[in-house]
Enzyme design. Sequence first.
Site, PDB file in Angstrom:
ATOM      1  N   GLU A  50       0.808  -1.218   0.000  1.00 42.20           N
ATOM      2  CA  GLU A  50       0.000   0.000   0.000  1.00 42.20           C
ATOM      3  C   GLU A  50       0.844   1.273   0.000  1.00 42.20           C
ATOM      4  O   GLU A  50       0.416   2.316  -0.494  1.00 42.20           O
ATOM      5  CB  GLU A  50      -0.960   0.018   1.191  1.00 42.20           C
ATOM      6  CG  GLU A  50      -2.077  -1.010   1.123  1.00 42.20           C
ATOM      7  CD  GLU A  50      -1.694  -2.348   1.736  1.00 42.20           C
ATOM      8  OE1 GLU A  50      -0.490  -2.586   1.985  1.00 42.20           O
ATOM      9  OE2 GLU A  50      -2.611  -3.168   1.976  1.00 42.20           O
ATOM     10  N   PHE A 112     -10.800  -6.816  15.049  1.00 45.58           N
ATOM     11  CA  PHE A 112      -9.799  -7.330  14.113  1.00 45.58           C
ATOM     12  C   PHE A 112      -9.520  -6.284  13.029  1.00 45.58           C
ATOM     13  O   PHE A 112     -10.438  -5.734  12.442  1.00 45.58           O
ATOM     14  CB  PHE A 112     -10.307  -8.631  13.462  1.00 45.58           C
ATOM     15  CG  PHE A 112      -9.386  -9.152  12.398  1.00 45.58           C
ATOM     16  CD1 PHE A 112      -8.103  -9.586  12.725  1.00 45.58           C
ATOM     17  CD2 PHE A 112      -9.770  -9.183  11.071  1.00 45.58           C
ATOM     18  CE1 PHE A 112      -7.236 -10.046  11.742  1.00 45.58           C
ATOM     19  CE2 PHE A 112      -8.910  -9.643  10.081  1.00 45.58           C
ATOM     20  CZ  PHE A 112      -7.633 -10.075  10.414  1.00 45.58           C
ATOM     21  N   GLN A 113      -8.274  -6.005  12.798  1.00 45.00           N
ATOM     22  CA  GLN A 113      -7.829  -5.029  11.798  1.00 45.00           C
ATOM     23  C   GLN A 113      -8.432  -3.646  12.021  1.00 45.00           C
ATOM     24  O   GLN A 113      -8.691  -2.908  11.083  1.00 45.00           O
ATOM     25  CB  GLN A 113      -8.089  -5.528  10.374  1.00 45.00           C
ATOM     26  CG  GLN A 113      -7.211  -6.735  10.047  1.00 45.00           C
ATOM     27  CD  GLN A 113      -7.109  -7.041   8.578  1.00 45.00           C
ATOM     28  OE1 GLN A 113      -8.017  -6.777   7.807  1.00 45.00           O
ATOM     29  NE2 GLN A 113      -5.970  -7.614   8.174  1.00 45.00           N
ATOM     30  N   LYS A 162     -16.972  -0.002   7.326  1.00 49.09           N
ATOM     31  CA  LYS A 162     -17.512  -0.944   6.340  1.00 49.09           C
ATOM     32  C   LYS A 162     -19.032  -0.838   6.204  1.00 49.09           C
ATOM     33  O   LYS A 162     -19.571  -0.864   5.096  1.00 49.09           O
ATOM     34  CB  LYS A 162     -17.120  -2.377   6.724  1.00 49.09           C
ATOM     35  CG  LYS A 162     -17.449  -3.378   5.635  1.00 49.09           C
ATOM     36  CD  LYS A 162     -16.824  -4.741   5.911  1.00 49.09           C
ATOM     37  CE  LYS A 162     -17.108  -5.702   4.768  1.00 49.09           C
ATOM     38  NZ  LYS A 162     -16.508  -7.028   5.003  1.00 49.09           N
ATOM     39  N   MET A 475      24.619   7.343   0.701  1.00 51.59           N
ATOM     40  CA  MET A 475      24.614   8.622   1.409  1.00 51.59           C
ATOM     41  C   MET A 475      25.014   8.443   2.870  1.00 51.59           C
ATOM     42  O   MET A 475      25.753   9.240   3.435  1.00 51.59           O
ATOM     43  CB  MET A 475      23.232   9.279   1.306  1.00 51.59           C
ATOM     44  CG  MET A 475      23.168  10.665   1.908  1.00 51.59           C
ATOM     45  SD  MET A 475      24.393  11.771   1.195  1.00 51.59           S
ATOM     46  CE  MET A 475      23.470  12.460  -0.162  1.00 51.59           C
TER      47      MET A 475
HETATM   48  C1  TPP Z   1      12.831   5.120   4.425  1.00 54.29           C
HETATM   49  C2  TPP Z   1      14.174   5.669   4.688  1.00 54.29           C
HETATM   50  N1  TPP Z   1      15.015   5.017   5.520  1.00 54.29           N
HETATM   51  C3  TPP Z   1      16.253   5.514   5.758  1.00 54.29           C
HETATM   52  C4  TPP Z   1      16.665   6.690   5.185  1.00 54.29           C
HETATM   53  C5  TPP Z   1      18.061   7.238   5.460  1.00 54.29           C
HETATM   54  N2  TPP Z   1      18.832   7.267   4.233  1.00 54.29           N
HETATM   55  C6  TPP Z   1      18.999   8.383   3.509  1.00 54.29           C
HETATM   56  S1  TPP Z   1      19.872   8.144   2.121  1.00 54.29           S
HETATM   57  C7  TPP Z   1      20.089   6.517   2.477  1.00 54.29           C
HETATM   58  C8  TPP Z   1      20.864   5.611   1.554  1.00 54.29           C
HETATM   59  C9  TPP Z   1      20.173   5.430   0.259  1.00 54.29           C
HETATM   60  O1  TPP Z   1      20.804   4.408  -0.446  1.00 54.29           O
HETATM   61  P1  TPP Z   1      20.619   4.256  -1.997  1.00 54.29           P
HETATM   62  O2  TPP Z   1      19.185   4.301  -2.345  1.00 54.29           O
HETATM   63  O3  TPP Z   1      21.382   3.084  -2.463  1.00 54.29           O
HETATM   64  O4  TPP Z   1      21.224   5.605  -2.556  1.00 54.29           O
HETATM   65  P2  TPP Z   1      22.769   6.049  -2.652  1.00 54.29           P
HETATM   66  O5  TPP Z   1      22.970   7.016  -1.538  1.00 54.29           O
HETATM   67  O6  TPP Z   1      23.617   4.847  -2.530  1.00 54.29           O
HETATM   68  O7  TPP Z   1      22.852   6.705  -3.979  1.00 54.29           O
HETATM   69  C10 TPP Z   1      19.484   6.185   3.681  1.00 54.29           C
HETATM   70  C11 TPP Z   1      19.509   4.853   4.297  1.00 54.29           C
HETATM   71  C12 TPP Z   1      15.734   7.356   4.353  1.00 54.29           C
HETATM   72  N3  TPP Z   1      16.002   8.512   3.770  1.00 54.29           N
HETATM   73  N4  TPP Z   1      14.515   6.821   4.110  1.00 54.29           N
END
Ligand code: TPP
Lengths: 562, 161
Positions: A50, A112-113, A162, A475
């Site tokens: 979702e 439930f739910q 519902k 990052m």
């Molecule tokens: C849902 C979520 N969890 C954690 C983060 C923290 N976070 C920011 S950038 C990143 C790494 C992203 O990795 P990737 O998609 O491989 O991109 P890259 O930086 O390697 O280009 C993380 C874990 C986030 N922004 N969103």
Amino acid sequence: METMTGAKALMTAMEKEGVKQVFGLPGGANLPMYDEFARCNIRHILVRHEQSAAHMADGFGRVSRKPGVCFATSGPGATNILTGIATAQADSAPMIAVTGQVPVAMIGRDAFQESDIIGMANPVVKYAFQPRKAEEIPEVVKKGFFIAETGRPGPVLIDIPKDVQQNEAEMIFPDEFKIRGYHPWTDPDIVNVEKAIDMLLQAQKPVILAGGGTIISSAFAELQAISELLMIPVVTTFKGKGSFPETHPLSLGPIGMHGHAEANKVMSEADCVLAIGTRFSDRSVGTFEAFEKKLKIIHMDVDPAEIGKNQTTNIAVVGDVRASLRIMVKMLMQKAIKNTQETPWLKHVKETKEYWKENLKLHPGEMGAAKILRKLRELLPAESIITTEVGQHQMWASLFYDVIQPGTFFSSTGLGTMGWGFPAAIGAKVARPDIPVVDIAGDGSFSMTENSLATAVLEDIPVIVFLLNNFTLGMVAQWQRTFYDRRMIGVDQGKCPDYVKLAESYGAQGIRAQSMDELDKAIKTALNSDVATVIDIPIDPEEDVLPFVAPGTSLSDMILPS
Amino acid sequence: MMWAILSILVENKPGILFKVTHLFRSRNFNIDSISVGVTENPEYSKMTITTYGDEKQIAQIVKQLDKMIDTVEVKQLDEQKTVYRELSIFKIKLSNASDSMEINKLANAYGAKVHDVRKDSIMVELTATPDQIKAFEELAAPFGIIDIARTGVAALQRSGS
Ligand SMILES: Cc1ncc(C[n+]2csc(CCOP(=O)(O)OP(=O)(O)O)c2C)c(N)n1
Ligand SMILES: [Mg+2]
């Protein structure tokens, strides 16, 4: 007046709003509304999670400027869309989320739910409704769409028990309604627009800062007219990226933590800023104190609560920013104000731009991020739509992918939701099936919603996933290299999965591109395919995004490539 | 830091008190006191919230409240032009024979009513401004305050202002 069930009334009301499709996934509590798909002209697009339905609706909404609609069942279905709702709220995207709920008599009994989704979603929606009687539904839908798309847009939740879906009632579909506490429009204060012009004309070093509001209100022509008439350079926030053609001589690109060096430089030297549709987020301006020092701020925004929230302003113009900018353009024309002289400031700005164009050190390898993204730009038609995931690839896209046609670049900028870009691209493609839609992705982010490949394939929505694959949560790895003495914890993705095989297993196309030649071919193949394509581009896991304004510092303190 | 009285006219529907108080929490503002009641028009309730903040913060609270779709009107009331009162009930200890008389005197001075006089405690009902209630509390403290209940401020702007 007509007698029908609440579920039928919901679908009828949505058809009246022009809804052509719904992204969603059924369950016990929303089965009555699902059954109506058998009897109406709205297409259902099935998702595998979702959260993705919400992001698809969000992507659709940002591109079409009409709320996208997503459906989820009660309990876990509803909680699964929360991230999507919060993402839309943080970026002011219009959306309607419809959830099923346990029957009215069961509410509050931990049925439930059952989940109190109204309570949970309240802080991240523009508004939430829970009709308790079937006959309320037509007006709720009408109000919901109105709230979602007017003023500062945002997500609206409609949670329908519902039995309210099942009950029959005499339905009136109103043309008019009243919401006493909602005033989305304010007429811009003409006197303040005039004062703003004077302030800009008196400034020695003026700059325009265009935020996301410029894109939401499609104020592209007005922005360009003002910049050209006054010969004022334009920087943007990240969310405002591409509100002004980035190939324009007066464009400097985004400011901020990973802004363009020339944009950050010019922004920190300016003495006056016309800030349009922006909340002055910390990611954009660095420390608030350093930003407002020595700077006169003119702030235009549709949301009065943004005025003075993060930055003290000298002149505020509240109202739809396109309307405000139009007044400004008109006044400039009436007063026959047209700057033609290159001021010392403008000369300096041009030199700064030239300097960084030549002197920003880029990754030396063949498959450096800049080269890859410039190649993508070279091969994509100007009108192509870009979405991004969150991470280094997102910031490289900001740095190295120039938006030519305004309003064609979208990202989860406010909440920074990994996994947003791919489903959002699917939503965008549904809104604009005629043009290429590309998700600039990272491996970590793509993993979060990659099962939307099933939706792209089965529903025939051929988007392109442009995967800058560094096999790492890049990052985070960069912060660990920069601030945590290279202690790399929890970032290695271990070359898992094989994204080409993954794509193929869903019936999508997977192409690996390991050289510029292969990349060239892969992009062309993807553009000519009628099936969703993942282009897996292995890159150096150690490449950093630079420049980098560390948190809590000012825009002039950039960490640069050494 | 300044003290501000906010008068908030809201739709008289369930869930609005939650949304208003939640806004204070999520935006990092403080609620000093709160009172709610239906107005002469049963479609509306009026909430009176008192809060502390600097000028910028108070302006921001007012704007955020105004932005809420369920609020119909939000006003920051000018203390000088407003009648504002809070009802408080004190339960005070009686230790010495003379205590009862002295507390009665004190109550009289504040225009408060005395209720429920027992052997070892007395109740005082005081309707006043929060400052006066605080002053009364300080004077009553030496006797030993057993309990206090307060309603929060109710406020109306004077006509013609
Ligand atoms: C849902 C979520 N969890 C954690 C983060 C923290 N976070 C920011 S950038 C990143 C790494 C992203 O990795 P990737 O998609 O491989 O991109 P890259 O930086 O390697 O280009 C993380 C874990 C986030 N922004 N969103
Ligand atoms: Mg990565």
